[in-house]
Enzyme design. Structure first.
Site, short mmCIF file in Angstrom:
data_model
loop_
_atom_site.label_atom_id
_atom_site.label_comp_id
_atom_site.label_asym_id
_atom_site.label_seq_id
_atom_site.Cartn_x
_atom_site.Cartn_y
_atom_site.Cartn_z
N LYS A 58 0.80 -1.22 0.00
CA LYS A 58 0.00 0.00 0.00
C LYS A 58 0.84 1.27 0.00
O LYS A 58 0.32 2.35 -0.27
CB LYS A 58 -0.99 0.01 1.17
CG LYS A 58 -2.00 -1.11 1.16
CD LYS A 58 -2.82 -1.28 -0.11
CE LYS A 58 -3.59 -0.10 -0.58
NZ LYS A 58 -4.71 -0.49 -1.51
N SER A 97 -3.21 -12.52 3.73
CA SER A 97 -3.59 -12.36 2.32
C SER A 97 -2.54 -12.97 1.39
O SER A 97 -2.87 -13.41 0.29
CB SER A 97 -3.83 -10.88 1.98
OG SER A 97 -2.64 -10.14 2.02
N1 PMP Z 1 -3.36 -7.70 1.45
C1 PMP Z 1 -3.20 -6.81 2.43
C2 PMP Z 1 -2.54 -7.26 3.68
C3 PMP Z 1 -3.68 -5.51 2.27
O1 PMP Z 1 -3.53 -4.61 3.26
C4 PMP Z 1 -4.33 -5.14 1.07
C5 PMP Z 1 -4.90 -3.76 0.91
N2 PMP Z 1 -6.19 -3.63 1.48
C6 PMP Z 1 -4.47 -6.11 0.06
C7 PMP Z 1 -3.97 -7.36 0.29
C8 PMP Z 1 -5.17 -5.80 -1.24
O2 PMP Z 1 -4.54 -4.84 -2.05
P1 PMP Z 1 -5.38 -3.89 -2.99
O3 PMP Z 1 -6.03 -2.85 -2.11
O4 PMP Z 1 -4.38 -3.29 -3.92
O5 PMP Z 1 -6.42 -4.70 -3.70
#
Ligand code: PMP
Length: 333
Positions: free
Chosen positions: A63, A280
């Site tokens: 991010k 994630s």
């Molecule tokens: N994984 C984590 C740990 C995140 O903080 C985020 C952002 N919300 C994402 C995945 C997803 O990324 P994006 O917002 O670019 O879809």
């Protein structure tokens, strides 16, 4: 065990190794690509899997890229003038990035997030000097979005709201950075890009760039399989406010991943590959292996949005760990 995609270093990587920077913001992007070699057993020999390690960004996550791009755009467009406060709703990593950027540039930062996000995240944001405003945990990230809108409506002149769910600069950061880096790091050999959806910035921006370079590249999103899930940072689209920057029709496929499967993959990545990542990333890796099993050849790239140190006191390591008999988990916290 770890193979570089080529023995020869690229000139830009040499430059990076020598680079002296004036600001931590200069360290955003240019993250390494790691080949995953051990947990890929059973995958056809012609299939290679790489993970882009976004935890190497200075704020610790993918991010940083989006936050920095949105703030730069705010400054350039005049919407973020001196004296304004940066306000946004965030599940954590965008908040850490905005707090870090605000500290460097001298803007106050206020962040709305569900009260159940990890203690480490809230503390990190506080450590950068930003203010944390907590929303109802039962309403998840959508509750934070709604509360943030209300705060902005009450005092619109005070704030600059990057609005990561609707700001095209979020995905633009990945169109300009993440996508080209992946294409370069695989020397154009990438066949599949697989990444989780939170705001959708990563998959939309990097996916769009990669497909423009080679329309045959498959762009595959990963999402929680259920509205109630333990995958911090990811969104279950069917039950969420759909981000304005998210265009599902641009995706080739979307793979649902169960929380247990993602957690199991985090344990395997730490104990077999030696890389400690967040929930994630586990989901992304699980989905990538699912795609890999169907192929006889290909170069698959996934993205690990952050490292796992922020989550050591969450359910990932406390509670769930004991219920899943995966790997060597014989230690107590
Ligand atoms: N994984 C984590 C740990 C995140 O903080 C985020 C952002 N919300 C994402 C995945 C997803 O990324 P994006 O917002 O670019 O879809």
């Amino acid at each position: 065990m770890l193979k570089a995609i080529s023995g020869r270093r690229l000139p830009t990587e040499d430059l990076r190794a020598q680079k002296k920077v004036e600001s931590v913001l200069d360290l955003i992007g240019d993250t390494p690509l790691l080949e995953i070699c051990k947990i890929t057993q059973g995958i056809a020999r012609g299939v290679r899997i790489f993970a882009k390690l976004e935890g190497f960004n200075p704020g610790g996550s993918v991010k940083d890229r989006a936050a920095w791009r949105m703030v730069r755009d705010g400054i350039e467009s005049g919407r973020l003038a001196k004296g304004k406060t940066i306000l946004d709703s965030t599940s954590g990593n965008t908040g850490i990035a905005l707090a870090m950027i605000g500290a460097v540039l001298g803007y106050p930062v206020e962040l709305v997030m569900p009260s159940n996000v990890s203690a480490e995240r809230k503390r990190m944001i506080g450590a950068f000097g930003a203010k944390v405003i907590l929303s109802d945990p039962l309403e998840g990230s959508d509750g934070a979005i709604r509360l943030c809108r209300k705060i902005l409506e009450q005092n619109p002149q005070k704030y600059f709201k990057p609005d990561q769910y609707f700001n095209p600069m979020n995905s633009q950061a990945h169109y300009e950075g993440t996508g080209p880096e992946i294409y370069r790091q695989t020397r154009g050999e990438i066949t599949h890009f697989i990444a989780g959806i939170g705001t959708g910035g990563t998959i939309m921006g990097a996916g769009r760039y990669l497909r423009e370079r080679n329309p045959r590249i498959r762009v595959i999103a990963v999402e929680p399989d259920d509205a109630l899930h333990g995958l911090e940072g990811l969104k279950h689209m069917a039950s969420s406010i759909v981000p304005g920057i998210y265009h599902e029709e641009e995706l080739d496929d979307k793979i649902p991943v169960a929380t247990e499967a993602a957690y199991s993959m985090v344990y395997r990545l730490s104990q077999e590959e030696g890389i400690l990542v967040g929930q994630s990333s586990g989901a992304a890796m699980h989905a990538t292996l699912e795609v890999a099993r169907r192929l006889s050849s290909g170069t698959l790239v996934t993205l690990f949005p952050d490292f796992g140190d922020k989550y050591l006191t969450t359910n990932l390591w406390v509670g769930w760990r004991d219920r899943l008999s995966v790997g060597n988990l014989n230690f107590s916290i």
